[in-house]
Structures are given as structure tokens and as C-alpha cells.
Enzyme design. Structure first.
Site, mmCIF file in Angstrom:
data_model
loop_
_atom_site.group_PDB
_atom_site.id
_atom_site.type_symbol
_atom_site.label_atom_id
_atom_site.label_comp_id
_atom_site.label_asym_id
_atom_site.label_seq_id
_atom_site.Cartn_x
_atom_site.Cartn_y
_atom_site.Cartn_z
ATOM 1 C CG ASP A 66 17.574 8.803 5.989
ATOM 2 O OD1 ASP A 66 17.105 9.953 5.855
ATOM 3 O OD2 ASP A 66 16.885 7.809 6.244
ATOM 4 N N GLY A 112 10.399 -3.371 14.163
ATOM 5 C CA GLY A 112 10.146 -2.235 13.281
ATOM 6 C C GLY A 112 10.212 -2.654 11.833
ATOM 7 N NE ARG A 113 6.757 -4.796 7.694
ATOM 8 C CZ ARG A 113 5.612 -5.462 7.656
ATOM 9 N NH1 ARG A 113 4.525 -4.892 7.192
ATOM 10 N NH2 ARG A 113 5.551 -6.713 8.103
ATOM 11 N N GLY A 114 10.872 -0.845 7.798
ATOM 12 C CA GLY A 114 11.217 0.313 6.988
ATOM 13 C C GLY A 114 11.282 -0.074 5.527
ATOM 14 N N GLY A 143 13.695 -3.106 4.906
ATOM 15 C CA GLY A 143 13.442 -4.407 5.500
ATOM 16 C C GLY A 143 12.747 -4.320 6.841
ATOM 17 C CB THR A 144 10.915 -6.653 8.737
ATOM 18 O OG1 THR A 144 10.008 -6.308 7.689
ATOM 19 C CG2 THR A 144 10.161 -6.739 10.052
ATOM 20 C CB VAL A 145 14.407 -4.336 12.754
ATOM 21 C CG1 VAL A 145 15.370 -4.638 13.906
ATOM 22 C CG2 VAL A 145 15.109 -3.492 11.697
#
Length: 540
Positions: A140, A22-24, A27-29
Site C-alpha cells: 500500500d 488519526g484513524r484508519g 485502527g486508531t493512532v
């Protein structure tokens, strides 16, 4: 790096990267394999590059994020295993939750029953209580930030905003981080946010999980912002017996929301099959559970006893995901390309520009408006009467009546904590003309409990201050003095904030409240420790 010619990326000499999960925004996981302990983990590659001119500021934020999560040990908070710097980037190695997030689960299989939602809510409430006990906020909470293990239990993730939101520089850019439809109204109107704000987000999440629709879902971010600030929540009938809990949590006023203990008792009854959880009074209502003291430190016993979906057989049977297909979606984040279509639960944009128009303050009610006008009218009448007396009889004479009374002096001792921001130093406002004295009495503190010693109100030595030079711009309140120096401020003073050190005296040019703090900005307080006590003397 590569290994034997194969395109294998190895982080920190032990974590072999696999596919991207995933990406947010932070950063990127990646899925990764820990070669030393022979287990799968999740590696979050943070967007902190060494060639970034704000590298040190962002690095400090990233470290705070990792520390925030790492010090919370709870079965429903994602576990942090390691922190690695590799090729100029920072990586957080975490527990791998190999299941979908709650938003994807609802999008694929539909809303959960009220009882099942209550069981999930109990787990998230326990996670939030642990986070709050550690002195942090999540900020959040939403379905996309809740991952589901294969047994159906929930795990609260993505603490990036929790670490970033306290930084004052973020609010100066006119941006808000988070999903608007799940943000408490006080955050949108720039008021003080605390644990009740996370509980508000939990209420919005529960409503969305039980109905499939976020309670303030709108077609645009601006419309969602207006709805959160002014409109009543849209709570569909499908929410059922959860309605009293959701309505209480979504109260516009933080003071009118129930305590976490009250919410927990109601959710437990619902998870056990009781259709009517009873009324949920506001926190602090006499006869009900009080809020826990702010100085309580979380212990394993405090944070590991929240109910889980497998803890009690009576509660487990109705609330497990038996019969549902085994989750195959990866460990994802909002905005991940693996999610396919964006679920309706998270359609709101995660960043909005407030410069396009800030929301007006929340309405305070007509009753207050009438009280205000009545008070204003009375004040004008008194002022008019005083003016008339002045011009008729002149100012009062020093010879009239009794002799002038000697000045009255009040003295009190105030403890200023290093891990808090500005703190009120007087129980009543200082009046115009009052002479104020602040003198150090006792105590020590530090702004970096892991590396720097405890010091007094003058703050850390120049050498220790230099060791934190990379954080001066990001974390100092007063750049002219060292970290940990005692600071004070008072409305109307020309030199706010003032370096108090061991002694400070001034005469108030207007009425106001005296405030004190250590020289360390919001967002940098998580590694602070200790307190100093000062004597405050006010001569009227």
C-alpha cells in the site's frame, strides 16, 4: 485507567495517551507519552476486540503486522517499540513521526521538484528493499502512507495491508484492500504479486508527488480500476526528468519493470542534478544489476546505507524543505478527520467490491493473438490429419516396428522451504499416465520458530498443534493434519491437498505440475523456518 481522579488513560502501565492523531481501517493512532523512558511515542490501537467472534484470527494478523515492521531496521521505515494488550485490545507502540504525511504536504504546498522527488524516492526505495529482504511486501505504497520528519526525510508507514493481504480469506470476500490508483495491475487481476508490485506503486507515488496528480486518478473506483488495468498513465509535463523512471516502473507487465538496483541508480543521478538518468532496462537484462537472491537476510549494513536528505551536502541543498513552514500536521493516516479536505492524491476509495464486476484480464497484444490463432490452426490441422490416419489405417499395431521401449524414469531432489507457499517440485510438467513418487530425504522445519521445535515432514506433535489451535482456521491449509506436515497437490487428484508425510505415490490422470509446501497458509509464513528435501521420481 484513571490516575488521581484525572481522566488519564494509561496503557500497559507506562504509556499515557494524549490526543488522537488519526484513524484508519486497521485502527486508531494516538499520541502517547512513555513514562518509563520519558519520550513521546505513537500508540496504534488495533481494531481487534475480545468480543469479536473472529478475535483470534484478527489477533494473529495484528501480531504479524507488528512483527513485520519490528524486524525491519531502516531509517526510512517507522520503528516499532512495543506490543501491548490492554482491556482486550492490542496496541502497537511506534516511533512518533511528528510531521505531515506526503499527501498533505503536496496538498498544502504543491508538488515537489523532480530532483526533490527523486531524493524522497531513494529513501522509499531503500525502505522497500529492507521490507523485501525481510520477506514481506508493503502492498500500500502511496503518498498518504509516507510521513515526513521535521528535517524533511521520509518514513514509510502503515504496514496493516502488508500483514493482511496474504490471508486468502480476504480475497474470498470479493474485497480489495489498498488505494486503487496506486495498486499494481497484477493485484487487480488476481495474478501473483511480488516486489515488482511495490515498485509499481512507488512509480505511481513518484509521479503524484512530482505533479500533484495521481497517474490513474479517476472520479470513481471502478474507473480507476479500469485505468490501472488497461489505460496508459497520465504523466504531466511537470514530472520532467523523472518521466523515464516513472514510465519504466508503471509497465503493466511485472517482468518488464526495472530492478530496484536500476531504479536506485537512476534516482541517485536525478537527485544529484543529472537531467537524463539514461534508459531503465527490465530486471534481469544482461549487463545490468540482477535482482538480489530471495534467500538473502537483511543485515544492518544492508539496510541502513540508503541515501537520506542529509547524508551528502551536495545532494541535500537542493532537496530540503528549507523555506517551507514548519510542519504542524499530526501523525495521520488516510481517512483521519484531522486532514480536513481529502487530497486529490488519495481520492480513490480504499475498499471496493469486486462482486460488482471483476476486471477482465489484461490485453496481451495483437502479436500474441495472431500467434495464438496460427498455433491453434496448426494444432487443428495436425489433429485432423491424425484422425484421418486413424480411420484409414486403424490404431498402430504392437507388432509394427521395433519392440516397445522400457519405461523411462527420472529422479531429482527438491528442497521445500517452510517460509514459502506452494512450490513447484518438477522442472517439467508431469504427463498423463506418469507414475509419480515423492519420498522424504532429509531436513527439518517449523511453523513457529519462536516457540516450536524443528520437525520432519510429518509435522508438529499433537500437543504442539493444540498450542496453535487458535490459528487452525486462519492458517492451516489442510485442517485434517498438523501444522508443518508436508503437503502436495496435483491437478485432477481427488484429494488435493494430499498429506505427503514421508511418502506419496500416485498416477497422473492428466498433465500438470506437482507442487509441495508445509501445512501453513499464506499470511502465516513470516515466523516459519527451515526446509525439507524430498526425492521426486517420475516414471514415464
Amino acid at each position: 485507567m484513571t490516575s488521581d481522579g484525572d481522566d488519564v488513560r494509561l496503557i500497559g502501565g507506562r504509556y499515557q495517551l494524549g490526543n488522537r492523531l488519526g484513524r484508519g481501517g486497521m485502527g486508531t493512532v494516538w499520541r502517547a507519552y512513555d513514562q518509563m523512558l520519558e519520550r513521546e511515542v505513537a500508540a496504534k490501537e488495533l481494531n481487534v476486540a475480545s468480543d469479536d467472534h473472529e478475535y483470534h484470527r484478527r489477533l494473529r494478523r495484528a501480531l504479524r503486522e507488528a512483527r513485520t515492521v519490528a524486524r525491519v531496521h531502516h531509517p526510512h521505515v517507522v520503528g516499532v517499540h512495543d506490543l501491548v494488550e490492554h482491556d482486550g485490545r492490542l496496541w502497537i507502540v511506534m516511533e512518533l513521526i511528528d510531521g505531515p504525511n506526503l499527501a498533505r504536504r503536496i496538498a498544502d504546498d504543491g508538488p515537489l521538484t523532480p530532483g526533490h522527488t527523486a531524493a524522497i524516492g531513494l529513501q522509499l526505495l531503500g525502505a522497500l528493499e529492507a521490507v523485501h529482504a525481510a520477506g514481506a511486501l508493503h502492498r500500500d505504497v502511496k503518498p498518504a502512507n509516507v510521513l515526513l520528519r521535521r528535517d524533511g526525510s521520509a518514513v514509510l508507514t502503515d504496514f496493516g495491508i502488508a500483514a493482511l493481504e496474504d490471508d486468502e480469506s480476504l480475497t474470498s470476500t470479493g474485497e480489495l484492500l489498498g488505494s486503487i490508483g496506486y495498486m499494481a495491475p497484477e493485484r487487480l487481476t488476481a495474478e501473483e504479486a511480488g516486489p515488482p508490485s511495490d515498485l509499481w506503486s512507488l512509480g505511481a507515488t513518484l509521479s503524484a508527488v512530482a505533479s500533484g496528480v495521481a497517474p490513474f486518478q479517476r472520479s470513481t473506483g471502478a474507473a480507476a480500476l479500469h485505468a490501472v488495468t488497461f489505460a496508459d498513465p497520465d504523466i504531466p509535463e511537470r514530472v520532467g526528468s523523472l518521466r523515464p523512471v516513472v514510465e519504466a516502473l508503471l509497465n503493466k507487465s511485472p517482468d518488464q519493470r526495472p530492478s530496484s538496483a536500476t531504479v536506485g541508480a537512476a534516482l541517485r543521478r536525478l537527485a544529484d542534478g543529472v537531467e537524463d538518468p539514461g534508459p531503465l532496462p527490465p530486471a534481469g537484462t544482461p549487463g545490468h544489476f540482477p535482482e538480489p537472491p530471495t534467500d538473502v537476510v537483511a543485515t544492518p549494513a544492508d539496510v541502513t546505507d540508503s541515501p537520506t536528505l542529509t547524508a551528502t551536502p551536495a545532494a541535500t541543498a537542493p532537496h530540503t524543505l528549507t523555506g517551507a513552514p514548519a510542519p504542524t500536521a499530526p501523525h495521520t493516516r488516510t481517512g483521519s478527520p484531522t486532514l480536513g479536505g481529502t487530497p486529490a492524491l488519495d481520492r480513490e476509495p480504499t475498499v471496493i467490491d469486486q462482486t460488482a464486476g471483476s476486471p477482465p484480464p489484461r490485453p496481451r497484444g495483437r502479436g500474441r493473438a495472431r500467434t495464438w490463432w496460427w498455433t491453434a490452426g496448426a494444432a487443428l490441422a495436425v489433429a485432423a490429419l491424425a484422425t484421418g490416419l486413424f480411420f484409414t489405417f486403424g490404431p498402430p499395431s504392437d507388432n509394427d516396428g521395433d519392440a516397445a521401449q522400457p519405461p523411462a524414469t527420472s529422479t531429482s531432489k527438491v528442497t521445500v522451504e517452510a517460509a514459502r507457499g506452494w512450490q513447484s517440485a518438477t522442472s517439467t510438467p508431469v504427463q498423463k499416465g506418469d507414475k509419480v513418487s515423492v519420498r522424504y530425504t532429509s531436513g527439518t522445519w517449523t511453523v513457529d520458530s519462536a516457540h516450536l521445535p524443528l520437525v520432519g515432514p510429518a509435522g508438529h506433535t499433537a500437543a504442539d498443534d493444540q498450542s496453535l489451535r487458535f490459528a487452525w482456521q486462519d492458517c492451516k491449509v489442510d485442517s485434517a493434519v498438523t501444522f508443518g506436515a508436508l503437503l502436495g497437490r496435483f491437478p485432477g487428484n481427488p484429494d488435493n491437498p494430499h498429506a505427503v508425510h514421508r511418502d506419496w505415490q500416485f498416477q497422473a490422470t492428466r498433465a500438470g505440475t506437482l507442487q509441495l509446501r508445509a501445512n501453513d497458509r499464506e499470511g502465516c509464513l513470516d515466523d516459519n523456518k527451515g526446509a525439507v528435501t524430498v526425492t521426486v521420481q517420475i516414471t514415464h
